[in-house]
Structures are given as structure tokens and as C-alpha cells.
Design a protein around this motif. Structure first.
Motif, PDB file in Angstrom:
ATOM      1  N   UNK A  16       0.842  -1.211   0.000  1.00 55.79           N
ATOM      2  CA  UNK A  16       0.000   0.000   0.000  1.00 55.79           C
ATOM      3  C   UNK A  16       0.869   1.249   0.000  1.00 55.79           C
ATOM      4  N   UNK A  17       1.899   1.271   0.816  1.00 54.64           N
ATOM      5  CA  UNK A  17       2.807   2.421   0.853  1.00 54.64           C
ATOM      6  C   UNK A  17       3.461   2.624  -0.507  1.00 54.64           C
ATOM      7  N   UNK A  18       3.889   1.537  -1.148  1.00 51.61           N
ATOM      8  CA  UNK A  18       4.522   1.622  -2.464  1.00 51.61           C
ATOM      9  C   UNK A  18       3.573   2.081  -3.555  1.00 51.61           C
ATOM     10  N   UNK A  19       2.262   1.910  -3.321  1.00 48.59           N
ATOM     11  CA  UNK A  19       1.257   2.356  -4.287  1.00 48.59           C
ATOM     12  C   UNK A  19       0.801   3.791  -4.010  1.00 48.59           C
ATOM     13  N   UNK A  20       1.430   4.444  -3.059  1.00 49.16           N
ATOM     14  CA  UNK A  20       1.112   5.842  -2.791  1.00 49.16           C
ATOM     15  C   UNK A  20       0.137   6.050  -1.649  1.00 49.16           C
ATOM     16  N   UNK A  21      -0.101   5.001  -0.865  1.00 46.41           N
ATOM     17  CA  UNK A  21      -0.996   5.124   0.287  1.00 46.41           C
ATOM     18  C   UNK A  21      -2.403   4.645  -0.015  1.00 46.41           C
ATOM     19  N   UNK A  22      -3.123   4.316   1.040  1.00 44.02           N
ATOM     20  CA  UNK A  22      -4.467   3.754   0.890  1.00 44.02           C
ATOM     21  C   UNK A  22      -5.406   4.716   0.169  1.00 44.02           C
ATOM     22  N   UNK A  23      -5.222   6.027   0.373  1.00 43.31           N
ATOM     23  CA  UNK A  23      -6.095   7.014  -0.267  1.00 43.31           C
ATOM     24  C   UNK A  23      -5.865   7.114  -1.765  1.00 43.31           C
ATOM     25  N   UNK A  24      -4.763   6.556  -2.264  1.00 45.55           N
ATOM     26  CA  UNK A  24      -4.462   6.590  -3.694  1.00 45.55           C
ATOM     27  C   UNK A  24      -5.066   5.389  -4.431  1.00 45.55           C
ATOM     28  N   UNK A  25      -5.557   4.399  -3.693  1.00 46.25           N
ATOM     29  CA  UNK A  25      -6.071   3.176  -4.306  1.00 46.25           C
ATOM     30  C   UNK A  25      -7.583   3.265  -4.455  1.00 46.25           C
ATOM     31  N   UNK A  26      -8.056   3.202  -5.699  1.00 47.33           N
ATOM     32  CA  UNK A  26      -9.497   3.198  -5.957  1.00 47.33           C
ATOM     33  C   UNK A  26     -10.040   1.772  -5.937  1.00 47.33           C
ATOM     34  N   UNK A  27      -9.304   0.854  -6.542  1.00 50.92           N
ATOM     35  CA  UNK A  27      -9.731  -0.549  -6.616  1.00 50.92           C
ATOM     36  C   UNK A  27      -8.517  -1.443  -6.507  1.00 50.92           C
ATOM     37  N   UNK A  28      -8.736  -2.638  -5.945  1.00 53.47           N
ATOM     38  CA  UNK A  28      -7.679  -3.649  -5.903  1.00 53.47           C
ATOM     39  C   UNK A  28      -8.330  -5.016  -6.093  1.00 53.47           C
ATOM     40  N   UNK A  29      -7.642  -5.868  -6.845  1.00 53.85           N
ATOM     41  CA  UNK A  29      -8.163  -7.206  -7.106  1.00 53.85           C
ATOM     42  C   UNK A  29      -6.979  -8.160  -7.224  1.00 53.85           C
TER      43      UNK A  29
END
Length: 78
Positions: free
Chosen positions: A9-22
């Protein structure tokens, strides 16, 4: 000590940066608000074998634990 999911999550820019995950067999398929926040070095340090970017869609190749990690990330998003 952060979990593997927390590091990703940190590497993806934080939880607020994630719209969807699968989870998809060996990959996390994500839709991000701002793909420029992706830190590929951090993702690889968290165990990713590779990162594939296509616009706001980012796939993180992590192996067979993709589904449980996706579930952990979804729990964080709630």
C-alpha cells in the motif's frame, strides 16, 4: 513491523491513492488515483517481482499470495 500488504500500500502511494484492488493469480490489479505516486523500489523491497503501469491501472506481480494480500488491502480500504 508493517505487513507485506501495508508495505505494498505504501509503495502504491498510500491507501487514499487506491481506488480498486483485485487479486488475480499472481498479480494485484489496482486502479489508482495518481499513478505518479507509485514507488517501484518500495514495491520491489516489499517482495514484488515486477510492476506494470498502464495509465491509472497498475499491476504488481507478487506471486501466489496475491489474493490474500488483495483481501488485506480491501480490509484497509473499508
Amino acid at each position: 513491523m508493517p505487513t507485506k500488504a501495508e508495505k505494498i500500500v505504501a509503495g502504491l502511494g498510500g491507501i487514499e491513492n487506491i481506488e480498486e484492488v483485485e487479486g488475480c493469480i499472481t498479480r494485484l490489479r489496482t486502479e489508482l488515483r495518481d499513478p505518479s505516486k507509485v514507488d517501484e523500489k518500495a514495491l520491489k523491497a516489499a517482495g514484488a517481482h515486477g510492476v506494470v503501469k498502464m495509465g491509472t491501472a497498475v499491476q504488481v506481480v507478487i506471486g501466489t499470495d496475491a489474493d490474500p494480500i488483495a483481501a488485506d488491502i480491501e480490509d484497509m480500504m473499508d
